[in-house]
Design a protein around this motif. Structure first.
Motif, PDB file in Angstrom:
ATOM      1  N   MET A 193       0.751  -1.338  -0.047  1.00  0.00           N
ATOM      2  CA  MET A 193      -0.157  -0.096  -0.097  1.00  0.00           C
ATOM      3  C   MET A 193       0.869   1.353  -0.060  1.00  0.00           C
ATOM      4  N   VAL A 194       2.040   1.215   0.898  1.00  0.00           N
ATOM      5  CA  VAL A 194       2.687   2.477   0.894  1.00  0.00           C
ATOM      6  C   VAL A 194       3.445   2.647  -0.450  1.00  0.00           C
ATOM      7  N   GLU A 195       3.982   1.643  -0.951  1.00  0.00           N
ATOM      8  CA  GLU A 195       4.855   1.846  -2.359  1.00  0.00           C
ATOM      9  C   GLU A 195       3.831   2.448  -3.259  1.00  0.00           C
ATOM     10  N   GLU A 196       2.538   2.030  -3.555  1.00  0.00           N
ATOM     11  CA  GLU A 196       1.611   2.727  -4.301  1.00  0.00           C
ATOM     12  C   GLU A 196       1.371   3.992  -4.234  1.00  0.00           C
ATOM     13  N   PHE A 197       1.171   4.519  -2.911  1.00  0.00           N
ATOM     14  CA  PHE A 197       0.530   5.675  -2.465  1.00  0.00           C
ATOM     15  C   PHE A 197       1.819   6.682  -2.748  1.00  0.00           C
ATOM     16  N   LEU A 198       3.294   6.049  -2.583  1.00  0.00           N
ATOM     17  CA  LEU A 198       4.233   7.233  -2.537  1.00  0.00           C
ATOM     18  C   LEU A 198       4.419   7.322  -4.125  1.00  0.00           C
ATOM     19  N   LYS A 199       4.527   6.355  -4.879  1.00  0.00           N
ATOM     20  CA  LYS A 199       4.334   6.504  -6.532  1.00  0.00           C
ATOM     21  C   LYS A 199       3.421   7.691  -6.808  1.00  0.00           C
ATOM     22  N   GLY A 200       2.217   7.745  -6.691  1.00  0.00           N
ATOM     23  CA  GLY A 200       1.428   8.491  -6.841  1.00  0.00           C
ATOM     24  C   GLY A 200       1.765   9.963  -6.498  1.00  0.00           C
ATOM     25  N   ALA A 201       2.228  10.159  -5.094  1.00  0.00           N
ATOM     26  CA  ALA A 201       3.074  11.311  -4.634  1.00  0.00           C
ATOM     27  C   ALA A 201       4.175  11.777  -5.450  1.00  0.00           C
ATOM     28  N   GLU A 202       5.026  10.718  -5.673  1.00  0.00           N
ATOM     29  CA  GLU A 202       6.001  11.192  -6.632  1.00  0.00           C
ATOM     30  C   GLU A 202       5.704  11.797  -8.085  1.00  0.00           C
ATOM     31  N   GLU A 203       4.760  11.074  -8.652  1.00  0.00           N
ATOM     32  CA  GLU A 203       4.199  11.798  -9.975  1.00  0.00           C
ATOM     33  C   GLU A 203       3.531  12.986  -9.788  1.00  0.00           C
TER      34      GLU A 203
END
Length: 247
Positions: free
Chosen positions: A20-30
């Motif tokens: 969950m964390v990895e997907e959330f942070l991917k969006g934040a980085e985008e």
């Protein structure tokens, strides 16, 4: 914007929380954020001794020497912090609680009114990071997160900040299922997590519409319970066979 996730699963990089964390942070980085994911299970975090030396002797510095010496500056340098963890027994796990207890030095010892009829400790710093809560549970439904939701709203009040997003995922074990029918549903949910990360950066919130989508069951509760119980029976049987062979 700097977003730091503090992942408090005892399973470290093996649990559902990391997914969950990895997907959330991917969006934040985008959306342009600088991100970091701190795996608390890989850190040396001692229990708070409760002697208040951080207030009485060392003025905001804990007298315990462990990885919190580096984690607290990273916490305070963040614009948003993500508290990520599984719910095992109706509340946050011990690892996350130890981390939170050790944040005590970032507040002052003196009391003040909180403006809501309660009291809290004063601010040592002018600004504190805003909070996002991200959690999953092996059980289906959202009622398992009632305690943690209240806890973090109270905790945000204590830290002179606010919760700007809550993401709760029942039936967490489905995130690792490789079934061809379930896989597309999990992929859709991961896209929603990335959307939530982008929204926190761009809007400082998760809209009611997006939160409603995030909270929908990935599979129907009755199916999750049925197959979950069957899998548990298989695991118990396999453990029993292994124990008999070892004996």
């Amino acid at each position: 914007m700097k977003i730091t996730a503090f992942s408090g699963s005892h399973k470290g990089r093996e649990g559902n929380t990391l997914l969950m964390v990895e997907e959330f942070l991917k969006g934040a980085e985008e959306a342009g954020a600088e991100t970091e994911n701190v795996i608390l299970a890989e850190k040396n975090i001692l229990y708070c001794k409760g002697d208040f030396d951080c207030w009485l002797k060392t003025s905001g510095k804990c007298t315990l020497h462990d990885d919190m010496e580096f984690l607290i500056p990273g916490f305070m340098a963040s614009d948003v912090v993500v508290f990520a963890f599984p719910v095992y027994f109706d509340n946050i796990p011990a690892l996350m609680k130890s981390f939170i207890d050790r944040l005590l030095p970032i507040l002052l010892p003196h009391f003040e009114e909180d403006g809501e009829g309660g009291y809290r400790h004063g601010k040592r710093f002018e600004k504190y990071p805003k909070i996002v809560v991200l959690s999953n549970s092996g059980l289906p439904g959202l009622s398992n997160f009632q305690v943690v939701s209240l806890f973090f709203r109270r905790f945000a009040r204590t830290l002179h900040t606010e919760v700007i997003g809550e993401i709760y995922r029942g039936e967490g074990e489905v995130l690792k299922v490789k079934n061809l029918l379930v896989k597309p549903l999990v992929s859709k949910y991961k896209k929603l997590l990335r959307e939530a990360g982008r929204s926190i950066v761009e809007n400082q919130e998760i809209s009611d519409e997006l939160r409603e989508k995030l909270e929908k069951p990935i599979v129907p509760d009755y199916l999750y319970i049925k197959f979950g119980n069957e899998e548990m029976d298989r695991m118990i049987e396999n453990k029993g066979k292994k124990g008999s062979e070892e004996a």
